[in-house]
Design an enzyme around this catalytic site. Structure first.
Site, PDB file in Angstrom:
ATOM      1  N   ARG A 244       0.866  -1.184   0.000  1.00 30.80           N
ATOM      2  CA  ARG A 244       0.000   0.000   0.000  1.00 30.80           C
ATOM      3  C   ARG A 244       0.900   1.232   0.000  1.00 30.80           C
ATOM      4  NH1 ARG A 244      -2.330   0.965   5.371  1.00 30.80           N
ATOM      5  NH2 ARG A 244      -0.869   2.707   5.399  1.00 30.80           N
ATOM      6  N   HIS A 248      -3.563   4.685   4.427  1.00 30.36           N
ATOM      7  CA  HIS A 248      -4.762   3.847   4.415  1.00 30.36           C
ATOM      8  C   HIS A 248      -5.954   4.588   3.821  1.00 30.36           C
ATOM      9  CE1 HIS A 248      -7.778   0.957   5.719  1.00 30.36           C
ATOM     10  NE2 HIS A 248      -8.447   1.950   6.262  1.00 30.36           N
ATOM     11  N   TYR A 257       3.542   5.541  11.947  1.00 27.63           N
ATOM     12  CA  TYR A 257       3.771   4.122  12.197  1.00 27.63           C
ATOM     13  C   TYR A 257       4.650   3.433  11.151  1.00 27.63           C
ATOM     14  CZ  TYR A 257      -0.051   3.732   8.767  1.00 27.63           C
ATOM     15  OH  TYR A 257      -0.851   3.858   7.645  1.00 27.63           O
TER      16      TYR A 257
END
Length: 272
Positions: A244, A248, A257
């Site tokens: 990805r 998100h 993160y």
């Protein structure tokens, strides 16, 4: 950094016919451009939110291209814009769903063979199995392709759907786009055993992991799985190993993160 032997994301695949390769690449590039425009529209306030597919174009276009749009049906999550494009969904109608004004958008799911967008994590999977069982009971040859992510693979709905499909021999292909991150949770903290494809054995379903950044590899794996289902062989699980590249969603911040070095390394494997 993993080697080719350690990570099937890095495996190559024989080339497809030139014209098919060009068609798939055009679809991937168009999806990339539409995705960038959708992010811009969200930033301008046109969309309240948007979920990017950047980095997953090969997994989506390759799998959709293997389908027979005259009889098969795709069951998407909120990230499968390139699948919609590959199945000739009216993209204005598809994008309208992101304005939160009409449930499911304004396109015709029956005509496009692309079910309404499902934002429930794992939700499209039991729907796909139900539709596939209906096709089998009616004596038709249609197959379902169910899309979900690595995070959704940990949902109870997915396990129940795979078990039912295995028991009933449903003509469905479970297509997991493992993009390494379930929002902010990496694979190693969410997938016991390290492989989604390996879980298929528990349900009597063949599972295979392919390079999700190689459109030819995904196309070939899904085409074979569809042939198996259409021939009465039952369901299959295909794990497309990809990344990805974007957050998100437009409300996510990957810097909280994810290691920037990891993101830079994966840009070298961009599917386009």
């Amino acid at each position: 950094m993993l080697t080719r032997e350690e990570d099937p994301r890095l495996d190559g695949d024989p080339a497809l016919p030139a014209e098919l390769s060009r068609r798939l690449y055009r679809r991937m590039l168009t999806a990339r451009l539409l995705d960038a425009e959708a992010v811009a529209l969200q930033r301008q306030g046109v969309f309240p939110a948007y979920v990017s597919l950047r980095g997953q174009e090969a997994a989506q276009v390759g799998s959709a291209a293997a389908m027979d749009p005259r009889r098969d049906f795709a069951f998407p999550t909120y990230r499968e814009m390139a699948v919609a494009l590959a199945l000739d969904v009216d993209m204005t109608g598809y994008m309208a769903s992101h304005r939160a004004l009409w449930h499911g958008g304004l396109y015709d799911p029956m005509a496009s063979r692309f079910a309404p967008v499902n934002a429930v994590v794992g939700g499209p999977v039991p729907h796909a199995v139900g539709w596939a069982l209906g096709e089998k009971l009616a004596g038709r040859s249609g197959c379902a392709v169910s899309y979900f992510g690595d995070g959704a693979s940990s949902e109870g709905d997915v396990h129940e759907a795979m078990n039912l499909a295995g028991v009933m021999g449903a003509p469905v292909v479970f297509l997991c786009q493992n993009n390494r991150w379930a929002l902010s949770v990496p694979n190693e903290r969410q997938i016991a055993g390290g492989s989604v494809a390996a879980r298929g054995a528990g349900y009597g379903i063949p599972g295979t992991a392919v390079n999700g950044d190689d459109v030819a590899a995904v196309y070939t794996a899904v085409r074979e799985a569809l042939h198996r289902a259409r021939s009465g062989g039952g369901p299959s699980l295909v794990e497309a190993l990809t990344y990805r590249a974007a957050p998100h969603s437009t409300s996510d911040d990957t810097s909280r993160y994810r290691d920037p070095e990891e993101e830079r390394a994966w840009t070298e494997r961009d599917p386009l």
